[in-house]
Design a protein around this motif. Structure first.
Motif, PDB file in Angstrom:
ATOM      1  N   ASP B 176       0.809  -1.210   0.000  1.00 32.30           N
ATOM      2  CA  ASP B 176       0.000   0.000   0.000  1.00 32.30           C
ATOM      3  C   ASP B 176       0.847   1.267   0.000  1.00 32.30           C
ATOM      4  OD1 ASP B 176      -2.288   1.518   0.145  1.00 32.30           O
ATOM      5  OD2 ASP B 176      -2.058   1.735   2.302  1.00 32.30           O
ATOM      6  N   PHE B 310     -15.373   3.427   2.844  1.00 29.31           N
ATOM      7  CA  PHE B 310     -15.117   3.392   1.402  1.00 29.31           C
ATOM      8  C   PHE B 310     -13.632   3.584   1.126  1.00 29.31           C
ATOM      9  CE2 PHE B 310     -19.459   4.681  -0.379  1.00 29.31           C
ATOM     10  CZ  PHE B 310     -19.667   3.403  -0.807  1.00 29.31           C
ATOM     11  N   TYR B 311     -13.074   4.630   1.762  1.00 28.64           N
ATOM     12  CA  TYR B 311     -11.669   4.935   1.496  1.00 28.64           C
ATOM     13  C   TYR B 311     -10.772   3.786   1.946  1.00 28.64           C
ATOM     14  CZ  TYR B 311      -7.331   7.406   1.204  1.00 28.64           C
ATOM     15  OH  TYR B 311      -6.077   7.753   0.860  1.00 28.64           O
ATOM     16  N   PHE B 314     -11.046   0.918  -0.497  1.00 30.56           N
ATOM     17  CA  PHE B 314     -10.370   1.180  -1.761  1.00 30.56           C
ATOM     18  C   PHE B 314      -8.867   1.059  -1.583  1.00 30.56           C
ATOM     19  CE2 PHE B 314     -12.932   3.011  -5.291  1.00 30.56           C
ATOM     20  CZ  PHE B 314     -14.152   2.705  -4.767  1.00 30.56           C
ATOM     21  N   ARG B 315      -8.358   1.493  -0.409  1.00 28.65           N
ATOM     22  CA  ARG B 315      -6.925   1.479  -0.192  1.00 28.65           C
ATOM     23  C   ARG B 315      -6.390   0.064  -0.039  1.00 28.65           C
ATOM     24  NH1 ARG B 315      -4.052   5.957   1.781  1.00 28.65           N
ATOM     25  NH2 ARG B 315      -2.367   4.621   2.392  1.00 28.65           N
ATOM     26  N   LYS B 316      -6.997  -0.725   0.885  1.00 28.07           N
ATOM     27  CA  LYS B 316      -6.402  -2.041   1.129  1.00 28.07           C
ATOM     28  C   LYS B 316      -7.429  -3.145   1.281  1.00 28.07           C
ATOM     29  CE  LYS B 316      -6.080  -2.037   6.047  1.00 28.07           C
ATOM     30  NZ  LYS B 316      -5.304  -2.397   7.186  1.00 28.07           N
TER      31      LYS B 316
END
Lengths: 91, 319
Positions: B176, B310-311, B314-316
Motif C-alpha cells: 500500500d 469506502f476509502y 479502496f486502499r487495502k
C-alpha cells in the motif's frame, strides 16, 4: 442573472467538455474536481447553501479522492504522457 | 429425553461426518478418489503457427477496410448515425427546456399547496428554523431513511467486491505505501492542525442542521474527509486504535435502528392523532425541533463512517 453567474456557467461548460477530451486520467479527475467546486459556488448563488456544502464535501472531496486511489491501484498515475508512449510503441 | 449415544455409535452417524467435514479435519475424498498427476504444459509450435495463420486470414478478410466494401459502408453509416443521434438528442432536450416555465413565475406547478404548507406551517409543526431540515427530516423523513440505507447497502456491496482474504490483506498492507514517504513531516504537521478543525466544523454542521444550512449528510461528509486526511497522514495503525470494522458495524447498526425506531414512533403517533411526548422546544436554540437533532446526528454518524469505510476498502480492501 449577474455577470458572475454567467462566468461560472461558462466555466461549467468548459470543464464538462474538457473532461471528455482530456486523455490523461489524472487531468480528467482534476477537471472534474474543479467542476464540482464551480457547481458548489453556483449553488450558493442560487441560494441553496445546504447543497453547496454537500457538493463541496462529496463532489470535490470524497469522490475525487476515491478516484485517485483507484488510479493508484491500477497504476495509471505514473503513465503521465500517454501520447508519447503510444508513439514509442508504434515505432 | 434424548438417547445418549456412545462415541463409536456417534462416529457412524451423518452428523459426525458432516461436522468433521465442516471443521476441515478430514477431506472425504482424500484416499478414495485417485488424482492423476498433472501433465507438464508443452506448447505445440505447429498448432500455434496454424492458429496465427488463421487469425491473420480472418483479420485480413474482415478488418481490411480498404478493400472490404461492407465494412467501409458500415463505418460511414455508424459515424453519420451517431452524429445524427447526438444532434437529435440535443434538439429534443432544448425543445423540452423551452416548454419549462420561467424561474420565479407564480403559475409554476411547484407553487402548490404542499410547498405553501411547508413554508407557512413548517416552523410551527417541526420547530426547525431551517425549512430544508424540517422537510427532509420531519415531513419526508422516510426518504432520508431510505437514503441512509442505500449508503449502507452500497458499503456492503463494495465490501463484497473489494474484500481480500488474510494473506492478500497482509500483502496489500505492505504494497500500500511502498512508493510513498511513510511519515511525511509536512503532511503530518498540517494534519495535526487541520484534522481537529475539520472534524469540529463537521460536528458544528451536524448540530446546527435545524438552525442553519447543513445537516447530517453534509456534516458527515466533512467529518469523513477529516478522517481520510488523518488516515493519509498517520497510516492505518493509528486509525485502527479507534476505528475498526467492528466499530463501523456497531455505529451503523445503532444509528440506523435508532432512526427507524424514532421515526416509527413519530409516524405512529402522527397517523393515530396521538400526543407525542417529544418536546418541540423553543425555535432557535440548539435543543429544539424535536427529533430532527438526534436524527441528524444518526445520519451524520452513518455518512462519516461510510466515507471512511469506502476509502479504507479502496486502499487495502478492509479496515
Amino acid at each position: 442573472m449577474t455577470a458572475f453567474q454567467i462566468i461560472l456557467m461558462g466555466l461549467l461548460i468548459v470543464c464538462a467538455v474538457s473532461v471528455s477530451f482530456s486523455k490523461n486520467l489524472l487531468n480528467a479527475i482534476l477537471i472534474y474536481m474543479s467542476f464540482s467546486l464551480v457547481m458548489s459556488m453556483l449553488w450558493i448563488c442560487l441560494e441553496s447553501p445546504d447543497l453547496a456544502i454537500t457538493e463541496a464535501a462529496v463532489g470535490a472531496g470524497i469522490t475525487s479522492v476515491l478516484f485517485f486511489v483507484t488510479l493508484k491501484k491500477i497504476h495509471a498515475i505514473d503513465a503521465s504522457e500517454p501520447d508519447t508512449k503510444e508513439e514509442k510503441e508504434n515505432e | 429425553m434424548s438417547k445418549k449415544k456412545t462415541a463409536e455409535e456417534y462416529q457412524k452417524t451423518f452428523a459426525f461426518r458432516f461436522f468433521r467435514w465442516l471443521s476441515g479435519e478430514k477431506d472425504p475424498y482424500s484416499g478414495e478418489v485417485e488424482m492423476q498427476p498433472q501433465k507438464e504444459y508443452r506448447p505445440d509450435p505447429e498448432a500455434a503457427l496454424r492458429r496465427e495463420k488463421e487469425h491473420d486470414a480472418i483479420m485480413d478478410k474482415v478488418y481490411d477496410t480498404e478493400h472490404n466494401k461492407w465494412m467501409h459502408l458500415f463505418h460511414r453509416l455508424y459515424q453519420t448515425t451517431s452524429i445524427l443521434f447526438c444532434l437529435f438528442l440535443i434538439a429534443l432536450l432544448l425543445v423540452t427546456v423551452s416548454y419549462l416555465p420561467a424561474i420565479g413565475t407564480v403559475t409554476r406547478p411547484v407553487n402548490n399547496e404542499v410547498s405553501e404548507r411547508y413554508i407557512e406551517k413548517g416552523l410551527e409543526e417541526t420547530g426547525a428554523i431551517n425549512i430544508v431540515a424540517g422537510m427532509i427530516l420531519d415531513y419526508r423523513a422516510f426518504d432520508t431513511l431510505g437514503e441512509s440505507h442505500v449508503l449502507f447497502v452500497a458499503t456492503i456491496t463494495v465490501l463484497i467486491l473489494l474484500r481480500l482474504n488474510k494473506t492478500e490483506k497482509d500483502e496489500a498492507e505492505v504494497n500500500d505505501r511502498r512508493f510513498e514517504p511513510k511519515n511525511d513531516a509536512i503532511l503530518q504537521l498540517v494534519a495535526t492542525f487541520l484534522v481537529p478543525v475539520i472534524i469540529i466544523f463537521g460536528i458544528y454542521i451536524i448540530l446546527n442542521g435545524h438552525l442553519g444550512p447543513g445537516g447530517g449528510f453534509s456534516g458527515g461528509a466533512v467529518i469523513g474527509a477529516g478522517l481520510v486526511l488523518y488516515l493519509n497522514a498517520f497510516g492505518f495503525k493509528k486509525t485502527e486504535r479507534f476505528f475498526t470494522e467492528k466499530t463501523y458495524k456497531w455505529v451503523c447498526f445503532f444509528s440506523l435502528s435508532f432512526y427507524c425506531l424514532a421515526k416509527s414512533y413519530s409516524f405512529y403517533t402522527g397517523a393515530n392523532q396521538l400526543h407525542s411526548v417529544i418536546p418541540k422546544g423553543t425555535p432557535g436554540t440548539i435543543l429544539s425541533s424535536g427529533l430532527i437533532l438526534p436524527l441528524n446526528i444518526a445520519v451524520g454518524l452513518v455518512v462519516a463512517c461510510t466515507i471512511y469505510a469506502f476509502y479504507a476498502m479502496f486502499r487495502k480492501g478492509g479496515f
